[in-house]
Motif scaffolding. Structure first.
Motif, PDB file in Angstrom:
ATOM      1  N   THR A  30       0.599  -1.239   0.439  1.00 36.90           N
ATOM      2  CA  THR A  30       0.302   0.038   0.002  1.00 36.90           C
ATOM      3  C   THR A  30       1.082   1.166   0.106  1.00 36.90           C
ATOM      4  N   ALA A  72      -3.876   9.775  -0.746  1.00 39.91           N
ATOM      5  CA  ALA A  72      -4.315   8.305   0.556  1.00 39.91           C
ATOM      6  C   ALA A  72      -5.150   7.404  -0.161  1.00 39.91           C
ATOM      7  N   LEU A  73      -4.941   6.391   0.612  1.00 40.67           N
ATOM      8  CA  LEU A  73      -5.151   4.910  -0.376  1.00 40.67           C
ATOM      9  C   LEU A  73      -5.699   3.991   0.521  1.00 40.67           C
ATOM     10  N   ARG A  74      -6.713   3.545   1.326  1.00 35.02           N
ATOM     11  CA  ARG A  74      -7.264   2.810   2.380  1.00 35.02           C
ATOM     12  C   ARG A  74      -6.146   1.369   1.716  1.00 35.02           C
ATOM     13  N   HIS A  77      -7.392   0.676   8.390  1.00 40.36           N
ATOM     14  CA  HIS A  77      -6.437   1.657   8.317  1.00 40.36           C
ATOM     15  C   HIS A  77      -6.296   2.320   7.190  1.00 40.36           C
ATOM     16  N   PHE A  78      -6.256   3.752   6.440  1.00 39.31           N
ATOM     17  CA  PHE A  78      -5.246   4.021   5.388  1.00 39.31           C
ATOM     18  C   PHE A  78      -4.025   4.639   6.000  1.00 39.31           C
ATOM     19  N   LEU A 138      -8.203   4.487  10.960  1.00 40.76           N
ATOM     20  CA  LEU A 138      -9.696   5.254  10.908  1.00 40.76           C
ATOM     21  C   LEU A 138     -10.380   5.510  11.770  1.00 40.76           C
ATOM     22  N   ARG A 191      -9.930  11.136   6.726  1.00 41.57           N
ATOM     23  CA  ARG A 191     -10.624   9.864   7.693  1.00 41.57           C
ATOM     24  C   ARG A 191     -11.924   9.915   7.736  1.00 41.57           C
ATOM     25  N   TYR A 197     -13.669   8.597   4.019  1.00 42.20           N
ATOM     26  CA  TYR A 197     -13.427   6.672   3.555  1.00 42.20           C
ATOM     27  C   TYR A 197     -14.524   6.496   5.491  1.00 42.20           C
ATOM     28  N   ARG A 211     -12.004   4.076  -1.868  1.00 42.81           N
ATOM     29  CA  ARG A 211     -10.647   2.585  -1.890  1.00 42.81           C
ATOM     30  C   ARG A 211      -9.758   4.431  -1.679  1.00 42.81           C
ATOM     31  N   ALA A 212      -9.596   5.075  -2.427  1.00 38.11           N
ATOM     32  CA  ALA A 212      -8.106   6.373  -2.450  1.00 38.11           C
ATOM     33  C   ALA A 212      -8.801   7.798  -2.602  1.00 38.11           C
TER      34      ALA A 212
END
Length: 113
Positions: free
Chosen positions: A6, A31-33, A38-39, A61, A81, A84, A92-93
């Motif tokens: 990731t 940002a990416l999940r 978490h991300f 998260l 945050r 998501y 996802r992003a």
């Protein structure tokens, strides 16, 4: 270090955005999940060309606490945050860039916006 793939994806995205001129210097965030809890997010005030995967921050998260990363998470982590956490589980992003004021969101083609 958890979430290596990731983190590497976030870094590769940062570099691709910089190469295409969508970001410059330290402007913008990616940002990416990472998983359901978490991300990953870019660190604050770090030039993309000097960044390493270990610099990418991992944020929980449930409470927004940074749990991994060599640097402090971007101040935009709070917004990401919320993006998501609050009813957007398909997202996802996310990317925010300064130079062009472009905001890009990805939901695997399932966005309602």
């Amino acid at each position: 270090m958890r979430f290596q793939a990731t983190r590497e994806n976030v870094l590769a995205t940062c570099l691709a955005l910089a190469e295409r001129g969508y970001v410059a210097g330290t402007g913008g965030n990616v940002a990416l999940r990472a998983d359901d809890k978490h991300f990953a997010v870019t660190p604050s005030a770090t030039d993309y060309y000097s960044m390493a995967a270990a610099d990418i921050c991992i944020v929980r998260l449930s409470d927004g606490k940074q749990v991994e990363g060599e640097s402090s998470a971007s101040v935009e982590a709070v917004c990401m945050r919320a993006f998501y956490w609050h009813g957007r589980s398909a997202e996802r992003a996310s990317t925010r860039t300064n130079p062009s004021q472009v905001h890009i969101r990805s939901s695997g083609g399932h966005s309602k916006y």
